[in-house]
Design an enzyme around this catalytic site. Structure first.
Site, PDB file in Angstrom:
ATOM      1  N   ASP A  49       0.829  -1.196   0.000  1.00 41.27           N
ATOM      2  CA  ASP A  49       0.000   0.000   0.000  1.00 41.27           C
ATOM      3  C   ASP A  49       0.868   1.252   0.000  1.00 41.27           C
ATOM      4  OD1 ASP A  49      -2.791   1.286   0.596  1.00 41.27           O
ATOM      5  OD2 ASP A  49      -1.420   2.203   2.041  1.00 41.27           O
ATOM      6  N   TYR A  54       2.475  10.495  -0.527  1.00 43.08           N
ATOM      7  CA  TYR A  54       3.579  10.124   0.356  1.00 43.08           C
ATOM      8  C   TYR A  54       4.903  10.594  -0.237  1.00 43.08           C
ATOM      9  CZ  TYR A  54       0.198   6.876   2.510  1.00 43.08           C
ATOM     10  OH  TYR A  54      -0.899   6.309   3.107  1.00 43.08           O
ATOM     11  N   SER A 152     -10.736   5.799   1.927  1.00 46.72           N
ATOM     12  CA  SER A 152      -9.984   5.857   3.177  1.00 46.72           C
ATOM     13  C   SER A 152     -10.570   6.918   4.091  1.00 46.72           C
ATOM     14  CB  SER A 152      -8.510   6.174   2.893  1.00 46.72           C
ATOM     15  OG  SER A 152      -7.771   6.293   4.090  1.00 46.72           O
ATOM     16  N   SER A 206      -1.951   2.012  11.006  1.00 44.29           N
ATOM     17  CA  SER A 206      -1.508   2.295  12.375  1.00 44.29           C
ATOM     18  C   SER A 206      -2.005   1.266  13.397  1.00 44.29           C
ATOM     19  CB  SER A 206      -1.946   3.700  12.810  1.00 44.29           C
ATOM     20  OG  SER A 206      -1.207   4.141  13.920  1.00 44.29           O
ATOM     21  N   ALA A 209      -0.376   1.896  16.600  1.00 45.28           N
ATOM     22  CA  ALA A 209      -0.486   3.288  17.069  1.00 45.28           C
ATOM     23  C   ALA A 209       0.849   4.025  16.950  1.00 45.28           C
ATOM     24  CB  ALA A 209      -1.027   3.346  18.494  1.00 45.28           C
TER      25      ALA A 209
END
Length: 336
Positions: A49, A54, A152, A206, A209
């Site tokens: 992904d 980015y 997303s 994440s 986290a």
């Protein structure tokens, strides 16, 4: 490595996805980034992904180089469109037909492929008619540049309207990519039930986290040298909201549960998100190949119900569950 169907489709993905946000062409040198992709392939990961935004398109270029020479049919390549790229001009952002159509061509060039397996609306665009966006996606599917379409960080209502339009246009939304982990559960009250109803899976980002759930950050102690919390290229800002003593103390309380399952805290965190049947894959990132080999061990792990309940008890008051936080993720004003 285990594999799961994505949404109500016949398309399978590895339940661990390798993602290159915040790393490739940014925090990690290209040779090291490519080594992480190679380690992912060795570990059985087939799903990758990225997004055009980015490193302002740099991450796609690195991924394209890393996958060059691999059998195209044996990997699944995901990318996204929305964020400002290039010179960040007035049409270089959002989900207008112009930006979507121009962005896919740039992504395909950088990724060195004729098509992407999944093209995702990186955020919801409040300034472009949804009909315009979904028509552009439908056309890309018919052109063969995109096999499947996802989104997303969309809310339940946005998913419902998007899925309705997609069906009318002859394709389907099969995925949503939200933030999700044991302390960030905002998708559970509304997004997950709606997604199950619509035949949409979650590809979650994440899961650890931003490293907080690895347990490496201790309350009242300096952050480890070289960790994301010390990164001045953006990593420290992303992780700052969780660098509170109450959060860090609660995470340390997960250690006995991880030991009971013979897992590291990172593996426990990834395995935790995969217990949700609506999650098709968890996205991991890495700055070193050994991190990939360790994290893939979360694939196929079953956490007994009593331990899932203990995790809830340990984390208690630091869990964020407000579904309105999803809506906060999409900008309400133009970035360019």
């Amino acid at each position: 490595m285990q594999f799961r169907y994505l949404g109500k489709s016949g398309f399978k993905v590895s339940e661990i996805t390798y993602g290159n946000w915040l790393t490739h062409a940014s925090q990690v040198e290209n040779d090291q980034a490519i080594a992480c992709v190679k380690a992912s392939l060795e570990a059985g990961i087939t799903t990758f992904d990225t997004a055009d935004v980015y490193a302002n398109t740099g991450a796609e270029t690195v991924l394209g180089e890393a996958l060059k020479g691999e059998r195209r049919q044996s990997v699944e390549i995901f990318t996204k469109v929305f964020g400002p790229t290039g010179p960040k001009g007035h049409n270089d952002v959002g989900l207008s037909r112009k930006h979507v159509m121009e962005s896919i061509d740039g992504s395909l060039t950088r990724l060195q492929t004729d098509y992407v397996d999944l093209y995702q609306a990186h955020r919801f665009d409040y300034f472009t008619p949804l009909e315009e966006t979904m028509q552009a996606f439908a056309d890309l599917v018919r052109m063969g540049k995109v096999l499947y379409v996802g989104v997303s960080e969309w809310t339940a209502d946005q998913l419902r309207e998007g899925a309705k339009l997609a069906k009318e246009l002859g394709f389907q939304l099969i995925s949503n990519q939200p933030q999700y982990n044991a302390i960030w559960r905002v998708i559970e009250p509304e997004v997950v039930p709606t997604s199950k109803e619509l035949g949409i899976s979650q590809i979650v980002w994440s899961p650890i986290a931003q490293g907080v759930l690895t347990g490496k950050y201790k309350p009242g102690r300096p952050h480890p040298e070289g960790s994301r919390a010390t990164d001045d290229k953006g990593g420290a800002n992303m992780i700052s909201r969780w660098m509170r003593d109450d959060v860090l103390t609660s995470v340390q309380g997960l250690e006995p549960i991880a030991k009971e399952l013979d897992l590291s805290l990172a593996q426990l965190a990834i395995a935790w998100v995969l217990q949700n049947e609506n999650v098709a894959s968890a996205i991991i990132g890495a700055s070193r190949p050994e991190q990939v080999h360790e994290n893939v061990k979360a694939s196929g792990v079953n956490i007994p119900l009593e331990l899932m309940e203990r995790i809830d008890e340990v984390l208690g008051g630091v869990i964020e569950r407000d579904p309105k936080r999803t809506q906060d993720s999409s900008p309400k004003q133009r970035e360019a």
